[in-house]
Design an enzyme around this catalytic site. Structure first.
Site, PDB file in Angstrom:
ATOM      1  N   ARG A   1       0.810  -1.233   0.000  1.00 37.61           N
ATOM      2  CA  ARG A   1       0.000   0.000   0.000  1.00 37.61           C
ATOM      3  C   ARG A   1       0.836   1.273   0.000  1.00 37.61           C
ATOM      4  O   ARG A   1       0.449   2.273  -0.582  1.00 37.61           O
ATOM      5  CB  ARG A   1      -0.930   0.001   1.221  1.00 37.61           C
ATOM      6  CG  ARG A   1      -2.070  -0.994   1.105  1.00 37.61           C
ATOM      7  CD  ARG A   1      -2.902  -0.957   2.352  1.00 37.61           C
ATOM      8  NE  ARG A   1      -3.898  -2.003   2.375  1.00 37.61           N
ATOM      9  CZ  ARG A   1      -4.427  -2.497   3.488  1.00 37.61           C
ATOM     10  NH1 ARG A   1      -4.046  -2.029   4.670  1.00 37.61           N
ATOM     11  NH2 ARG A   1      -5.343  -3.433   3.435  1.00 37.61           N
TER      12      ARG A   1
ATOM     13  N   CYS B   1      -9.411  -1.141   5.558  1.00 42.46           N
ATOM     14  CA  CYS B   1     -10.880  -1.022   5.596  1.00 42.46           C
ATOM     15  C   CYS B   1     -11.366   0.099   6.524  1.00 42.46           C
ATOM     16  O   CYS B   1     -12.497   0.574   6.393  1.00 42.46           O
ATOM     17  CB  CYS B   1     -11.489  -2.345   6.028  1.00 42.46           C
ATOM     18  SG  CYS B   1     -10.683  -3.108   7.445  1.00 42.46           S
TER      19      CYS B   1
ATOM     20  N   HIS C   1     -17.445  -1.044  10.026  1.00 45.99           N
ATOM     21  CA  HIS C   1     -16.582  -0.178  10.834  1.00 45.99           C
ATOM     22  C   HIS C   1     -17.219   1.209  10.932  1.00 45.99           C
ATOM     23  O   HIS C   1     -17.691   1.762   9.934  1.00 45.99           O
ATOM     24  CB  HIS C   1     -15.208  -0.017  10.178  1.00 45.99           C
ATOM     25  CG  HIS C   1     -14.350  -1.249  10.232  1.00 45.99           C
ATOM     26  ND1 HIS C   1     -14.666  -2.381  10.941  1.00 45.99           N
ATOM     27  CD2 HIS C   1     -13.137  -1.509   9.663  1.00 45.99           C
ATOM     28  CE1 HIS C   1     -13.706  -3.278  10.813  1.00 45.99           C
ATOM     29  NE2 HIS C   1     -12.766  -2.779  10.027  1.00 45.99           N
TER      30      HIS C   1
HETATM   31  N1  LIG Z   1     -11.485  -8.565   6.894  1.00 46.09           N
HETATM   32  C1  LIG Z   1     -11.508  -7.323   6.468  1.00 46.09           C
HETATM   33  O1  LIG Z   1     -12.414  -6.538   6.797  1.00 46.09           O
HETATM   34  C2  LIG Z   1     -10.440  -6.819   5.535  1.00 46.09           C
HETATM   35  C3  LIG Z   1     -10.536  -5.523   5.024  1.00 46.09           C
HETATM   36  C4  LIG Z   1      -9.530  -5.024   4.178  1.00 46.09           C
HETATM   37  C5  LIG Z   1      -8.465  -5.829   3.861  1.00 46.09           C
HETATM   38  N2  LIG Z   1      -8.382  -7.069   4.392  1.00 46.09           N
HETATM   39  C6  LIG Z   1      -7.242  -7.910   4.012  1.00 46.09           C
HETATM   40  O2  LIG Z   1      -7.730  -8.980   3.201  1.00 46.09           O
HETATM   41  C7  LIG Z   1      -6.959 -10.153   3.450  1.00 46.09           C
HETATM   42  C8  LIG Z   1      -7.889 -11.297   3.852  1.00 46.09           C
HETATM   43  O3  LIG Z   1      -8.575 -10.966   5.022  1.00 46.09           O
HETATM   44  P1  LIG Z   1      -9.747 -11.890   5.593  1.00 46.09           P
HETATM   45  O4  LIG Z   1     -10.406 -11.098   6.632  1.00 46.09           O
HETATM   46  O5  LIG Z   1     -10.539 -12.474   4.487  1.00 46.09           O
HETATM   47  O6  LIG Z   1      -8.907 -13.069   6.299  1.00 46.09           O
HETATM   48  P2  LIG Z   1      -9.375 -14.563   6.631  1.00 46.09           P
HETATM   49  O7  LIG Z   1     -10.838 -14.646   6.807  1.00 46.09           O
HETATM   50  O8  LIG Z   1      -8.508 -14.983   7.757  1.00 46.09           O
HETATM   51  O9  LIG Z   1      -8.978 -15.387   5.325  1.00 46.09           O
HETATM   52  C9  LIG Z   1      -7.630 -15.501   4.932  1.00 46.09           C
HETATM   53  C10 LIG Z   1      -7.553 -16.267   3.620  1.00 46.09           C
HETATM   54  O10 LIG Z   1      -6.186 -16.345   3.231  1.00 46.09           O
HETATM   55  C11 LIG Z   1      -5.841 -17.712   3.049  1.00 46.09           C
HETATM   56  N3  LIG Z   1      -4.432 -17.927   3.379  1.00 46.09           N
HETATM   57  C12 LIG Z   1      -3.819 -17.833   4.587  1.00 46.09           C
HETATM   58  N4  LIG Z   1      -2.510 -18.162   4.475  1.00 46.09           N
HETATM   59  C13 LIG Z   1      -2.303 -18.466   3.170  1.00 46.09           C
HETATM   60  C14 LIG Z   1      -1.177 -18.912   2.421  1.00 46.09           C
HETATM   61  N5  LIG Z   1       0.024 -19.083   2.992  1.00 46.09           N
HETATM   62  N6  LIG Z   1      -1.334 -19.150   1.090  1.00 46.09           N
HETATM   63  C15 LIG Z   1      -2.532 -18.971   0.499  1.00 46.09           C
HETATM   64  N7  LIG Z   1      -3.650 -18.568   1.149  1.00 46.09           N
HETATM   65  C16 LIG Z   1      -3.525 -18.321   2.472  1.00 46.09           C
HETATM   66  C17 LIG Z   1      -6.765 -18.467   3.978  1.00 46.09           C
HETATM   67  O11 LIG Z   1      -6.831 -19.827   3.598  1.00 46.09           O
HETATM   68  P3  LIG Z   1      -7.291 -20.974   4.654  1.00 46.09           P
HETATM   69  O12 LIG Z   1      -8.797 -20.989   4.577  1.00 46.09           O
HETATM   70  O13 LIG Z   1      -6.665 -22.201   4.119  1.00 46.09           O
HETATM   71  O14 LIG Z   1      -6.772 -20.565   5.993  1.00 46.09           O
HETATM   72  C18 LIG Z   1      -8.055 -17.701   3.729  1.00 46.09           C
HETATM   73  O15 LIG Z   1      -8.618 -18.092   2.482  1.00 46.09           O
HETATM   74  C19 LIG Z   1      -5.924  -9.746   4.514  1.00 46.09           C
HETATM   75  O16 LIG Z   1      -4.733  -9.368   3.863  1.00 46.09           O
HETATM   76  C20 LIG Z   1      -6.542  -8.551   5.197  1.00 46.09           C
HETATM   77  O17 LIG Z   1      -5.591  -7.693   5.743  1.00 46.09           O
HETATM   78  C21 LIG Z   1      -9.337  -7.592   5.206  1.00 46.09           C
END
Ligand SMILES: NC(=O)c1ccc[n+]([C@@H]2O[C@H](COP(=O)([O-])OP(=O)(O)OC[C@H]3O[C@@H](n4cnc5c(N)ncnc54)[C@H](OP(=O)(O)O)[C@@H]3O)[C@@H](O)[C@H]2O)c1
Length: 347
Positions: A100, A129, A245
């Site tokens: 970013r 976010c 949020h």
């Molecule tokens: N949540 C939010 O509101 C939000 C907002 C803005 C940005 N983000 C960003 O978006 C991303 C995902 O967030 P999330 O909330 O969706 O997280 P999450 O629910 O914990 O999901 C993480 C995902 O990444 C996969 N993953 C983890 N380690 C990996 C690896 N080594 N290789 C390939 N895939 C892997 C996981 O697979 P498994 O199912 O196998 O664990 C899962 O599909 C993060 O970078 C976060 O900072 C999130």
């Protein structure tokens, strides 16, 4: 030229990944081949266009088969693949924080700074976010009255920390209803219990006591608005809300305004639904799976002349992540930037 875009989603089994797939389908993004990836630690299937797809562990040779890769997993995974893929011609939209602040990577909210997408680079970052709500809601006022100082208190939903965080909340609630107290769970995602609680810590702290989230809000907002001189103080707080949020914002401007002129600027701000009625306001439940940002409770602040207050809410999983990424892809597609090359496919 093919009109279909081959799309890979790294992190398809996560919270943002799940929303991303739903949005690609609902908004009829022209997906050709669909390639979902997860950590590979557990076998995960995701549903897309009426079919179940097994997620695989990402490897460069597989990701390179896509025209467009959405990264919604971890900083480490984005760091491992995104720049190299973009260098080899694959469009990458990254929701992690890995790139970013990289000066060669545009950080984009289309309704705020879409022009940054014309830079030519194939790696694009989506912002944190939390600041997305402020970046969208206050953009019109910033352009017209120049915001000099921003004070922000955040009220951040549990889903902002991924599916593991939701599991912690669920486990604490189940325990509470069985045993009558909130447990101190081992290996929990958050530093504190979140059920019936809140805490002023989102991410780790630096040497000055600033949290990672507070630092992101400041640095990323300055980059998106191209306003390095803007001064921002925030306290990021995690609250036991599932999704959405909220921000309580105090903004001091350079140029004078009237409340009527602020109202007019807010009403004309792209991507914002402004509640002009001072007795109406949005809550997290009002923004679930809605596009854009909502704001209300505009009023003059007593603390300083040319300072006003605003309440802002947005869906962290939609505009804060998945929807913003899909909107970036749609922008690229509409302008003919994102096209699938004619090529011999060897799958
Ligand atoms: N949540 C939010 O509101 C939000 C907002 C803005 C940005 N983000 C960003 O978006 C991303 C995902 O967030 P999330 O909330 O969706 O997280 P999450 O629910 O914990 O999901 C993480 C995902 O990444 C996969 N993953 C983890 N380690 C990996 C690896 N080594 N290789 C390939 N895939 C892997 C996981 O697979 P498994 O199912 O196998 O664990 C899962 O599909 C993060 O970078 C976060 O900072 C999130």
């Amino acid at each position: 030229m093919s009109k279909k875009i081959d799309v890979a989603v790294v992190g398809a089994s996560g919270l943002v990944g799940g929303e991303l797939l739903g949005l690609l389908e609902a908004r009829k993004f022209p997906v050709g081949r669909f390639l979902p990836f997860n950590s590979g630690r557990t076998a995960a299937f995701v549903a897309f266009k009426g079919k179940k797809h097994l997620c695989r562990k990402p490897v460069f040779s597989e990701l390179k088969k896509a025209d467009l890769v959405f990264f919604v997993s971890t900083d480490e995974v984005s760091g491992r693949f995104a720049k190299k893929l973009a260098g080899s011609g694959v469009w990458c939209i990254d929701d992690s924080s890995r790139f970013r602040l990289d000066k060669n990577v545009p950080l984009v909210i289309p309704e705020v700074n879409a022009a940054a997408l014309e830079s030519g680079g194939r790696l694009i970052a989506g912002p944190n976010c939390t600041l997305t709500g402020a970046a969208v809601a206050l953009h019109g006022i910033h352009k017209k009255f120049k915001i000099l100082e921003l004070r922000i208190a955040t009220y951040q939903a549990v889903s902002g920390a991924g599916k593991g965080a939701l599991k912690q909340l669920e486990a604490e609630l189940l325990y509470y209803f069985k045993h009558g107290r909130v447990p101190e769970l081992k290996g929990r995602k958050f530093p504190r219990a979140i059920a019936f609680n809140l805490f002023p810590q989102v991410g780790g702290f630096d040497g000055n006591g600033t949290s990672v989230e507070e630092a992101k809000v400041s640095a990323e907002l300055k980059k998106i608005w191209t306003s390095p001189g803007l001064r921002i103080s925030s306290t990021a707080v995690r609250v036991p809300v599932l999704r959405g949020h909220s921000l309580s914002v105090w903004a001091r401007t350079s140029r004078p305004w009237t409340l009527a002129s602020l109202r007019a600027a807010l009403a004309a701000t792209p991507g914002l639904q402004f509640f002009g009625n001072p007795y109406k306001y949005p809550t997290p439940l009002d923004v679930v799976k809605t596009s854009g940002v909502k704001a209300g409770r505009l009023r003059a602040a007593e603390t300083s002349p040319k300072e006003f207050q605003l309440w802002i809410v947005s869906d962290n999983l939609y505009k804060g992540a998945a929807l913003n990424s899909v909107e970036i892809a749609e922008y690229l597609l509409d302008r003919g930037l994102l096209v699938a090359p004619a090529r011999v496919r060897v799958f």
